[in-house]
Design a protein around this motif. Structure first.
Motif, PDB file in Angstrom:
ATOM      1  N   GLY A   1      18.230 -10.205  39.889  1.00 37.89           N
ATOM      2  CA  GLY A   1      18.987 -11.296  39.307  1.00 37.89           C
ATOM      3  C   GLY A   1      18.144 -12.507  38.939  1.00 37.89           C
ATOM      4  N   PHE A   2      16.875 -12.278  38.603  1.00 34.98           N
ATOM      5  CA  PHE A   2      15.985 -13.379  38.266  1.00 34.98           C
ATOM      6  C   PHE A   2      16.445 -14.084  36.994  1.00 34.98           C
ATOM      7  N   SER A   3      16.087 -15.355  36.874  1.00 36.10           N
ATOM      8  CA  SER A   3      16.286 -16.093  35.633  1.00 36.10           C
ATOM      9  C   SER A   3      15.388 -15.499  34.555  1.00 36.10           C
ATOM     10  N   TYR A   4      15.669 -15.865  33.293  1.00 36.05           N
ATOM     11  CA  TYR A   4      14.851 -15.337  32.206  1.00 36.05           C
ATOM     12  C   TYR A   4      13.389 -15.740  32.376  1.00 36.05           C
ATOM     13  N   ALA A   5      13.158 -16.993  32.766  1.00 40.26           N
ATOM     14  CA  ALA A   5      11.770 -17.457  32.938  1.00 40.26           C
ATOM     15  C   ALA A   5      11.060 -16.665  34.026  1.00 40.26           C
ATOM     16  N   ASP A   6      11.755 -16.373  35.121  1.00 45.88           N
ATOM     17  CA  ASP A   6      11.136 -15.613  36.212  1.00 45.88           C
ATOM     18  C   ASP A   6      10.948 -14.146  35.836  1.00 45.88           C
ATOM     19  N   ARG A   7      11.865 -13.599  35.038  1.00 42.77           N
ATOM     20  CA  ARG A   7      11.674 -12.223  34.557  1.00 42.77           C
ATOM     21  C   ARG A   7      10.420 -12.152  33.688  1.00 42.77           C
ATOM     22  N   ARG A   8      10.240 -13.148  32.825  1.00 39.36           N
ATOM     23  CA  ARG A   8       9.048 -13.174  31.981  1.00 39.36           C
ATOM     24  C   ARG A   8       7.793 -13.283  32.827  1.00 39.36           C
ATOM     25  N   ARG A   9       7.826 -14.142  33.838  1.00 38.51           N
ATOM     26  CA  ARG A   9       6.643 -14.347  34.674  1.00 38.51           C
ATOM     27  C   ARG A   9       6.245 -13.045  35.359  1.00 38.51           C
ATOM     28  N   LEU A  10       7.216 -12.321  35.888  1.00 33.28           N
ATOM     29  CA  LEU A  10       6.917 -11.073  36.581  1.00 33.28           C
ATOM     30  C   LEU A  10       6.425 -10.004  35.608  1.00 33.28           C
ATOM     31  N   ALA A  11       7.105  -9.847  34.476  1.00 33.16           N
ATOM     32  CA  ALA A  11       6.696  -8.823  33.506  1.00 33.16           C
ATOM     33  C   ALA A  11       5.321  -9.134  32.924  1.00 33.16           C
ATOM     34  N   ARG A  12       5.037 -10.414  32.677  1.00 35.67           N
ATOM     35  CA  ARG A  12       3.726 -10.800  32.147  1.00 35.67           C
ATOM     36  C   ARG A  12       2.619 -10.483  33.147  1.00 35.67           C
ATOM     37  N   ALA A  13       2.863 -10.820  34.408  1.00 34.53           N
ATOM     38  CA  ALA A  13       1.862 -10.535  35.443  1.00 34.53           C
ATOM     39  C   ALA A  13       1.615  -9.035  35.554  1.00 34.53           C
ATOM     40  N   ALA A  14       2.685  -8.255  35.491  1.00 36.49           N
ATOM     41  CA  ALA A  14       2.547  -6.799  35.590  1.00 36.49           C
ATOM     42  C   ALA A  14       1.779  -6.243  34.401  1.00 36.49           C
ATOM     43  N   LEU A  15       2.039  -6.774  33.215  1.00 33.27           N
ATOM     44  CA  LEU A  15       1.350  -6.292  32.022  1.00 33.27           C
ATOM     45  C   LEU A  15      -0.158  -6.517  32.117  1.00 33.27           C
ATOM     46  N   LEU A  16      -0.548  -7.606  32.791  1.00 35.04           N
ATOM     47  CA  LEU A  16      -1.955  -7.982  32.863  1.00 35.04           C
ATOM     48  C   LEU A  16      -2.663  -7.524  34.138  1.00 35.04           C
ATOM     49  N   HIS A  17      -1.932  -6.944  35.079  1.00 39.05           N
ATOM     50  CA  HIS A  17      -2.483  -6.781  36.427  1.00 39.05           C
ATOM     51  C   HIS A  17      -3.768  -5.961  36.470  1.00 39.05           C
ATOM     52  N   ASP A  18      -3.921  -4.994  35.576  1.00 38.87           N
ATOM     53  CA  ASP A  18      -5.088  -4.105  35.610  1.00 38.87           C
ATOM     54  C   ASP A  18      -6.087  -4.378  34.498  1.00 38.87           C
ATOM     55  N   VAL A  19      -6.051  -5.571  33.901  1.00 41.17           N
ATOM     56  CA  VAL A  19      -6.921  -5.830  32.759  1.00 41.17           C
ATOM     57  C   VAL A  19      -8.397  -5.696  33.133  1.00 41.17           C
ATOM     58  N   GLY A  20      -8.734  -5.898  34.402  1.00 41.69           N
ATOM     59  CA  GLY A  20     -10.121  -5.755  34.837  1.00 41.69           C
ATOM     60  C   GLY A  20     -10.660  -4.343  34.720  1.00 41.69           C
ATOM     61  N   LYS A  21      -9.774  -3.350  34.597  1.00 40.51           N
ATOM     62  CA  LYS A  21     -10.250  -1.970  34.446  1.00 40.51           C
ATOM     63  C   LYS A  21     -10.960  -1.752  33.115  1.00 40.51           C
ATOM     64  N   ALA A  22     -10.752  -2.674  32.170  1.00 39.26           N
ATOM     65  CA  ALA A  22     -11.490  -2.584  30.906  1.00 39.26           C
ATOM     66  C   ALA A  22     -12.982  -2.762  31.133  1.00 39.26           C
ATOM     67  N   LEU A  23     -13.368  -3.335  32.270  1.00 40.67           N
ATOM     68  CA  LEU A  23     -14.774  -3.602  32.577  1.00 40.67           C
ATOM     69  C   LEU A  23     -15.368  -2.564  33.535  1.00 40.67           C
ATOM     70  N   ILE A  24     -14.618  -1.506  33.816  1.00 40.79           N
ATOM     71  CA  ILE A  24     -15.085  -0.417  34.682  1.00 40.79           C
ATOM     72  C   ILE A  24     -15.572   0.734  33.804  1.00 40.79           C
ATOM     73  N   PRO A  25     -16.738   1.326  34.101  1.00 43.98           N
ATOM     74  CA  PRO A  25     -17.224   2.445  33.282  1.00 43.98           C
ATOM     75  C   PRO A  25     -16.197   3.566  33.192  1.00 43.98           C
ATOM     76  N   LEU A  26     -16.038   4.132  31.992  1.00 48.00           N
ATOM     77  CA  LEU A  26     -15.054   5.190  31.776  1.00 48.00           C
ATOM     78  C   LEU A  26     -15.348   6.416  32.642  1.00 48.00           C
ATOM     79  N   ALA A  27     -16.615   6.664  32.915  1.00 48.89           N
ATOM     80  CA  ALA A  27     -16.969   7.823  33.734  1.00 48.89           C
ATOM     81  C   ALA A  27     -16.355   7.717  35.131  1.00 48.89           C
ATOM     82  N   ILE A  28     -16.208   6.499  35.617  1.00 47.69           N
ATOM     83  CA  ILE A  28     -15.560   6.290  36.919  1.00 47.69           C
ATOM     84  C   ILE A  28     -14.047   6.231  36.753  1.00 47.69           C
TER      85      ILE A  28
END
Length: 383
Positions: free
Chosen positions: A223-250
């Motif tokens: 039952g989050f507000s729209y702003a809180d829904r956005r905050r959670l979805a945005r964080a989830a979308l970005l949570h693994d962005v650091g994997k772009a810096l991990i070698p593909l072989a790993i």
């Protein structure tokens, strides 16, 4: 007869070409967008809204007559208008008066340009024209949700490409991606969202989109507000962005990682947070999610071995969605679990994952599963 609604669009007026291109790309994933510069011919068709990204004092410099004409058109037709503040209070107030008291927004603030624009259009004209993929982007028979998931996949691909090159994600594109996730999950539900996401065979991007989908569904369940829904979805979308810096072989290794490889893999959390910290629009809560989504309440997580008192609510929420997604995805080294299996594993980890939030998450699991019979759980530690 040609559908006249095809001529309806958002008009972005900007005197900053590079920024305009980034902003237009984000808007165009959700609403059709055209860009013009000051002194250019005004667009034909039916603008459903204007976004003004020009210095307010331009009305006193060259192009002033053109800007006054544009402002007169906006006022006369009562077209919704969003003015992007430049940080000068007096000039921003003058712009508000010039353009007929439009909505004034700080482009670096938390409100978000794309969602604010969408709400503005909906409040004045009803549902805005949907941005679907063009003929060259769309598969035969593709539905609007399919087109939006395709757009979201391309967007996340660009986010990871930028990150791999050492550039923080575009704020406008993250904003647009978050809107796509929230709107589509709200429209078709988490089960259908996952089905569409998994048609795109790009594993790390699928994971980001599926975690964001689970987060959107979880926020709605709570039952989050729209702003809180956005905050959670945005964080989830970005949570693994650091994997772009991990070698593909790993990243794509079809087997167990060695201790050295695991150390490199686990670095993705800190790498991602450090990358996002270069862009002020990504606030402390988002950075905490990216850095700490593998921390566990009992101190068994990484990178810092935090215990419950130091793990924030947004991190706890994304951690649950992340584990659920990881356990139910196809991986090169194992078959996916059913949703029932995954939830049994998660319940067994109640000392690591927040038990109260897990109980609240159960309906999301049920909706993701549809009708599913639980099988004996297998313990897997997702990284």
């Amino acid at each position: 007869m040609k559908d006249r609604s095809q001529n309806r669009f958002v008009c972005l007026v900007s005197d900053r070409r590079e920024r305009a291109e980034r902003l237009a790309h984000g808007i165009d994933l959700v609403l059709p967008c055209r860009v013009i510069e000051p002194n250019a011919p005004l667009p034909t068709g039916q603008p459903v809204a204007f976004v003004i990204d020009i210095a307010a004092d331009r009305a006193e410099a060259d192009g002033g007559i053109w800007i006054e004409r544009l402002a007169g058109l906006i006022r006369a037709r009562a077209i919704p208008c969003l003015y992007l503040a430049r940080g000068n209070t007096a000039q921003d107030a003058a712009a508000s008066r010039l353009f007929g008291a439009p909505v004034v927004i700080d482009p670096h603030g938390s409100a978000g340009i794309v969602p604010t624009l969408r709400r503005l259009v909906e409040a004045t004209q009803g549902a805005p024209p949907s941005r679907e993929a063009g003929p060259s982007e769309r598969s035969p028979g593709a539905t609007a949700p399919q087109a939006r998931v395709g757009a979201a996949t391309r967007l996340v691909t660009r986010l990871f490409d930028n990150a791999a090159a050492g550039r923080p994600p575009s704020v406008e594109e993250v904003e647009a991606g978050t809107t796509i996730v929230l709107d589509t999950v709200s429209e078709i539900g988490i089960r259908a969202w996952l089905d569409l996401v998994w048609r795109h065979d790009i594993q790390v991007y699928q994971h980001s989109l599926s975690v964001a989908g689970f987060a959107a569904a979880f926020a709605g369940q709570l039952g989050f507000s729209y702003a809180d829904r956005r905050r959670l979805a945005r964080a989830a979308l970005l949570h693994d962005v650091g994997k772009a810096l991990i070698p593909l072989a790993i990243l794509n290794k079809p087997g167990a990682l060695t201790p050295d490889e695991m150390r490199i893999m686990r670095a993705h959390a800190a790498l991602g947070a450090d990358l996002l910290a270069r862009e002020a629009a990504f606030g402390p809560e988002i950075l905490d999610v990216v850095r700490y989504h593998h921390e566990r309440l009992d101190g068994s997580g990484y990178p810092e071995g935090l215990t419950a008192a130091r793990i924030g609510d947004l991190v706890r929420l994304v951690a649950i969605c992340d584990v659920h997604s990881a356990l139910t995805e196809r991986r090169v080294y194992r078959a996916p679990m059913t949703h029932a299996e995954a939830f049994a594993v998660m319940e067994a980890q109640a000392g690591q994952l927040d038990p109260d939030l897990l109980r609240a998450y159960r309906p999301v699991v049920a909706r993701a599963a549809g009708v599913e019979t639980g099988q004996p759980a297998r313990q897997i530690d997702p990284c």
